[in-house]
Design an enzyme around this catalytic site. Sequence first.
Site, PDB file in Angstrom:
ATOM      1  N   LYS A  87      34.061  18.130  24.471  1.00 54.57           N
ATOM      2  CA  LYS A  87      34.992  19.038  23.798  1.00 54.57           C
ATOM      3  C   LYS A  87      34.718  18.985  22.297  1.00 54.57           C
ATOM      4  CE  LYS A  87      40.000  20.038  23.720  1.00 54.57           C
ATOM      5  NZ  LYS A  87      41.320  19.599  24.246  1.00 54.57           N
ATOM      6  N   SER A 162      43.780  23.101  26.692  1.00 52.74           N
ATOM      7  CA  SER A 162      42.835  23.551  25.684  1.00 52.74           C
ATOM      8  C   SER A 162      41.385  23.161  25.962  1.00 52.74           C
ATOM      9  CB  SER A 162      43.241  23.001  24.317  1.00 52.74           C
ATOM     10  OG  SER A 162      43.192  21.581  24.315  1.00 52.74           O
ATOM     11  N   SER A 186      46.010  19.169  28.416  1.00 48.98           N
ATOM     12  CA  SER A 186      44.774  19.897  28.119  1.00 48.98           C
ATOM     13  C   SER A 186      43.528  19.462  28.877  1.00 48.98           C
ATOM     14  CB  SER A 186      44.480  19.847  26.622  1.00 48.98           C
ATOM     15  OG  SER A 186      45.232  20.838  25.972  1.00 48.98           O
TER      16      SER A 186
HETATM   17  N1  GLN Z   1      49.166  23.316  25.825  1.00 49.13           N
HETATM   18  C1  GLN Z   1      49.750  22.214  25.106  1.00 49.13           C
HETATM   19  C2  GLN Z   1      49.830  22.579  23.650  1.00 49.13           C
HETATM   20  O1  GLN Z   1      49.502  23.661  23.327  1.00 49.13           O
HETATM   21  C3  GLN Z   1      48.949  20.973  25.308  1.00 49.13           C
HETATM   22  C4  GLN Z   1      47.674  20.983  24.555  1.00 49.13           C
HETATM   23  C5  GLN Z   1      46.889  19.723  24.699  1.00 49.13           C
HETATM   24  O2  GLN Z   1      47.085  18.935  25.614  1.00 49.13           O
HETATM   25  N2  GLN Z   1      46.001  19.507  23.741  1.00 49.13           N
HETATM   26  O3  GLN Z   1      50.199  21.817  22.817  1.00 49.13           O
END
Ligand code: GLN
Length: 497
Positions: A87, A162, A186
């Site tokens: 990532k 994400s 994410s």
């Molecule tokens: N979707 C969640 C957010 O937008 C979690 C994102 C994540 O785990 N980085 O914060």
Amino acid sequence: MSAPGGQGGAGGSRPALEVAQAVRAGEVSARDVLEQALEQIAGRDGELRCFNAVTATAARAAAEAVDGRVARGEDPGPLAGVPVALKDNLCTRTAPTTCSSRILEGWVPPYDATVVTRLAAAGAVVVGKTNMDEFAMGSSTEHSAFGPTRNPWDLTRVPGGSSGGSAAAVAAGLVPVALGSDTGGSIRQPAALCGVVGVKPTYGVVSRFGLVAFASSLDQVGPLAATVEDAAAVLEVVGGHDELDSTSLPLPAPRLREVLAEGVGGMRVGVLSDMLADASPGCAAAVRAAAEALTAAGARVEEVSVPELLHGLSAYYVVAPAEASSNLARYDGVRYGLRVEGEDVETMNARTRAAGFGPEVKRRIMLGTYALSAGYYEAYYGRAQKVRAVVAEAFARAYLGAEVLLAPTSPSVAFPLGEKTADPLEMYLADLYTIPSNLAGHPAMSVPFALGEGGLPVGVQVLAPALGEREMFRVGAVLEAAADPKARAPLAAGARA
Ligand code: GLN
């Protein structure tokens, strides 16, 4: 919908451990495995857009070093020659680290994240950096400044987020394993939407050194893989104490592969009934079928109601933006990447941040700054911390009666591109079932289990208390064996043949 993925032989279409075994035995060179993976990426990534950068030159050097070790009779490591994708919020000296943000475009970190160093030491070959929601804020990878990644099962749908680039790359068979980060879901949510395995370890099991911080009390790095065993192997390599991260636990990495065949006989499993109520029929049915599979394997399965967990989302959307507003203060036009000039420093700072951050990141910074501001601190941040404690207590009660808990990973299968971008709350709800584990610092994993609405994959989530990784992986292995093989990418595509 049929499972995506390559037709066999190529780097990403075989489990990582099979690749490593073949490289270690000298049956195939790491260089050949890499070239196949690069070919797959070149063939598919134009439409999928999993990668922000492909690091072919550095990867070739790494693969040749592995082959050199094999030739000299040295141990090339447990992941010898395994192509891996990272990532793009994990720092790498060999490639820019952008967090899919304009504000970091072109920034090349002066050091590697600890997880990157450990992967390299284990013989893995980093092939590139994957697309993500900007600074990991999102659930669809549509908040990337560089355009969305597409779901390999259906190009009109999101891969989740994400860590959507990492999930889609594994699902398409471009790489067998990838790393993501999980602050509120994410790793697990994109894994579920793409039909791959995704693991968020216990907070502190994997070093965060070199992970660009989003919300430091919640962030954790973990693997995405096509199989439970591959995910275990990667976690064994990247986990364990790191003196460069003060929140790293003083423990060795969990031993996971040795428990995968232990089964679940006698294990007590709680099914989180409140999380079945709002999930799509396909997602709820998958969890019920998973519960039956565990019962058939000898577990004692009971439904449990833990309604407090659903309050986690509101607490998260105060705590995470608050921490983000502080962590993102460092992007000032001086220290990293983008600078937009201005007549004085303050103007330069403001212009850089206005131009460099996308709308979702700005929303989080404003929410977080507001929640922390004088006069509101107790009303928002203080309150959210109390809810966080309530979530942890509710989990503790549930774990008096169960070793692991079962829930949907996501309330729905992969949704169409554009469906939720106009409504932040809708997007936030995608993580309703994953966020509680982050608030408590617990491990949780998503295992592809069934096909749901539209023939798209559904992930079942296995949750465990802190340091419950071994029990969690035992359950994951049983679920994998009982799963609909059509729900898994990419191996179900006949790639093994
Ligand atoms: N979707 C969640 C957010 O937008 C979690 C994102 C994540 O785990 N980085 O914060």
